[in-house]
Motif scaffolding. Sequence first.
Motif, PDB file in Angstrom:
ATOM      1  N   ALA A  23      40.834  47.265  25.662  1.00 44.90           N
ATOM      2  CA  ALA A  23      40.730  46.771  24.285  1.00 44.90           C
ATOM      3  C   ALA A  23      39.271  46.633  23.867  1.00 44.90           C
ATOM      4  O   ALA A  23      38.900  46.989  22.735  1.00 44.90           O
ATOM      5  N   ILE A  24      38.424  46.153  24.757  1.00 45.81           N
ATOM      6  CA  ILE A  24      36.995  46.031  24.447  1.00 45.81           C
ATOM      7  C   ILE A  24      36.378  47.416  24.259  1.00 45.81           C
ATOM      8  O   ILE A  24      35.584  47.631  23.332  1.00 45.81           O
ATOM      9  N   ALA A  25      36.770  48.369  25.115  1.00 47.55           N
ATOM     10  CA  ALA A  25      36.259  49.735  24.975  1.00 47.55           C
ATOM     11  C   ALA A  25      36.701  50.352  23.650  1.00 47.55           C
ATOM     12  O   ALA A  25      35.916  51.021  22.968  1.00 47.55           O
ATOM     13  N   VAL A  26      37.958  50.108  23.274  1.00 47.69           N
ATOM     14  CA  VAL A  26      38.481  50.626  22.005  1.00 47.69           C
ATOM     15  C   VAL A  26      37.699  50.051  20.828  1.00 47.69           C
ATOM     16  O   VAL A  26      37.433  50.733  19.837  1.00 47.69           O
ATOM     17  N   ALA A  27      37.279  48.777  20.933  1.00 50.57           N
ATOM     18  CA  ALA A  27      36.505  48.143  19.866  1.00 50.57           C
ATOM     19  C   ALA A  27      35.193  48.873  19.613  1.00 50.57           C
ATOM     20  O   ALA A  27      34.675  48.866  18.493  1.00 50.57           O
ATOM     21  N   PHE A  28      34.667  49.515  20.657  1.00 55.04           N
ATOM     22  CA  PHE A  28      33.421  50.264  20.523  1.00 55.04           C
ATOM     23  C   PHE A  28      33.651  51.761  20.350  1.00 55.04           C
ATOM     24  O   PHE A  28      32.748  52.569  20.561  1.00 55.04           O
ATOM     25  N   GLY A  29      34.889  52.118  19.981  1.00 52.18           N
ATOM     26  CA  GLY A  29      35.188  53.512  19.664  1.00 52.18           C
ATOM     27  C   GLY A  29      35.531  54.392  20.835  1.00 52.18           C
ATOM     28  O   GLY A  29      35.634  55.625  20.692  1.00 52.18           O
ATOM     29  N   GLN A  30      35.725  53.812  22.013  1.00 52.70           N
ATOM     30  CA  GLN A  30      36.071  54.604  23.189  1.00 52.70           C
ATOM     31  C   GLN A  30      37.580  54.870  23.223  1.00 52.70           C
ATOM     32  O   GLN A  30      38.370  54.099  22.687  1.00 52.70           O
TER      33      GLN A  30
ATOM     34  N   GLY B  10      41.454  55.291  24.852  1.00 49.97           N
ATOM     35  CA  GLY B  10      42.229  54.481  25.785  1.00 49.97           C
ATOM     36  C   GLY B  10      43.434  53.875  25.115  1.00 49.97           C
ATOM     37  O   GLY B  10      43.476  53.757  23.885  1.00 49.97           O
ATOM     38  N   GLU B  11      44.433  53.508  25.916  1.00 47.11           N
ATOM     39  CA  GLU B  11      45.650  52.863  25.412  1.00 47.11           C
ATOM     40  C   GLU B  11      45.665  51.427  25.889  1.00 47.11           C
ATOM     41  O   GLU B  11      45.831  51.159  27.077  1.00 47.11           O
ATOM     42  N   ALA B  12      45.454  50.492  24.966  1.00 42.17           N
ATOM     43  CA  ALA B  12      45.389  49.072  25.302  1.00 42.17           C
ATOM     44  C   ALA B  12      46.790  48.477  25.387  1.00 42.17           C
ATOM     45  O   ALA B  12      47.194  47.654  24.553  1.00 42.17           O
ATOM     46  N   GLU B  13      47.540  48.895  26.385  1.00 41.86           N
ATOM     47  CA  GLU B  13      48.896  48.407  26.619  1.00 41.86           C
ATOM     48  C   GLU B  13      49.254  48.708  28.067  1.00 41.86           C
ATOM     49  O   GLU B  13      48.501  49.407  28.768  1.00 41.86           O
ATOM     50  N   PRO B  14      50.390  48.198  28.573  1.00 48.08           N
ATOM     51  CA  PRO B  14      50.725  48.394  29.983  1.00 48.08           C
ATOM     52  C   PRO B  14      50.705  49.845  30.437  1.00 48.08           C
ATOM     53  O   PRO B  14      50.218  50.146  31.537  1.00 48.08           O
TER      54      PRO B  14
ATOM     55  N   ASP C 137      49.297  48.784  21.573  1.00 49.58           N
ATOM     56  CA  ASP C 137      48.105  49.621  21.417  1.00 49.58           C
ATOM     57  C   ASP C 137      47.806  49.887  19.940  1.00 49.58           C
ATOM     58  O   ASP C 137      46.667  49.751  19.489  1.00 49.58           O
ATOM     59  N   GLY C 138      48.826  50.245  19.170  1.00 47.05           N
ATOM     60  CA  GLY C 138      48.634  50.535  17.758  1.00 47.05           C
ATOM     61  C   GLY C 138      48.209  49.318  16.970  1.00 47.05           C
ATOM     62  O   GLY C 138      47.368  49.403  16.070  1.00 47.05           O
ATOM     63  N   SER C 139      48.770  48.151  17.325  1.00 45.87           N
ATOM     64  CA  SER C 139      48.418  46.930  16.600  1.00 45.87           C
ATOM     65  C   SER C 139      46.968  46.549  16.846  1.00 45.87           C
ATOM     66  O   SER C 139      46.274  46.074  15.937  1.00 45.87           O
ATOM     67  N   LEU C 140      46.478  46.759  18.060  1.00 36.51           N
ATOM     68  CA  LEU C 140      45.086  46.434  18.355  1.00 36.51           C
ATOM     69  C   LEU C 140      44.134  47.452  17.724  1.00 36.51           C
ATOM     70  O   LEU C 140      43.092  47.075  17.169  1.00 36.51           O
ATOM     71  N   LYS C 141      44.500  48.726  17.780  1.00 34.00           N
ATOM     72  CA  LYS C 141      43.636  49.754  17.190  1.00 34.00           C
ATOM     73  C   LYS C 141      43.569  49.626  15.664  1.00 34.00           C
ATOM     74  O   LYS C 141      42.580  50.018  15.051  1.00 34.00           O
ATOM     75  N   ALA C 142      44.631  49.080  15.065  1.00 36.37           N
ATOM     76  CA  ALA C 142      44.636  48.898  13.620  1.00 36.37           C
ATOM     77  C   ALA C 142      43.560  47.899  13.184  1.00 36.37           C
ATOM     78  O   ALA C 142      43.112  47.928  12.035  1.00 36.37           O
ATOM     79  N   LEU C 143      43.138  47.034  14.114  1.00 37.92           N
ATOM     80  CA  LEU C 143      42.118  46.050  13.770  1.00 37.92           C
ATOM     81  C   LEU C 143      40.751  46.689  13.543  1.00 37.92           C
ATOM     82  O   LEU C 143      39.913  46.136  12.825  1.00 37.92           O
TER      83      LEU C 143
END
Length: 275
Positions: A46-53, A55-59, A236-242
């Motif tokens: 999730a932290i990596a996704v926040a910086f545009g990397q 990944g799937e932030a889910e199980p 994953d989608g809910s976090l990436k939507a942020l």
Amino acid sequence: MSDGESTISQAADAVEQASNHPALDVLARAGFAVMALLHVIIGFIAIAVAFGQPGEAEPTGAIEQLAANPWGPAVMWSCVLACFGLGLWQASEATLRARPLPRKERLSKLISSGFLAIAYTSVGLSFAGFAVGMRGDSGESTRDFSASLMTTPVGLWALVALGLTIIGIGIYFVVKGVRRGFKEELFHFDGTRRGRLIDTLGVAGHIAKGVALFLTGLLFVIAAAKHNAEESTGLDGSLKALRDHPFGPTLLVAIGAGFIAYGIFALVRSRFGRM
């Protein structure tokens, strides 16, 4: 009590005694450790996704990370066993071990531990899928499930109910974190400096997980309201939507850090928690 009822009661006592075997406790603790590790990995993703990397932030994304090593298959099957053991332990908590409780508490235990038994067993099945080479996109699976549900007569209402249920679970985690309701699960370090640190991890972790679940459930409700299955994309989608919102990346980093905190708390709970 009739002979039939007595026989059933004796059989239930025997099964409950078997469920208290130390081997099942060891497996359940291993399952808690696996879930802790998944939360830590999801947090870092999730932290990596926040910086545009990527990944799937889910199980599923976390399991994929664990599978990508030379010992992948052995790790996967070990995790399958641990998660199934934890699911079985939760099932016994929901049924056999809850028998002496008052009716209201027994019903509450049946719902909460029964849900967890299904959830942990589902994670075990995901590990099994990776172990045999069946690797799918969790977000796509969620959208397919939502689309299929919408084709049924009560599909929209069922999707709303599912979303509201997940939102309710999210609120439960937030309240549990704020009120420190997790302390009954882990009181080994009460009154110590280490205990205060673990409490802080527990509060931050439960709140972060609750917020993430709330957002996930909200997307299901939005998908039903818009009659658009593409809106339901899972965790994953809910976090990436942020990421597309002004303060989204900051919130995503905070949620990621919270997931890591929850994972560390859960790891301590796996070793010292009440069983």
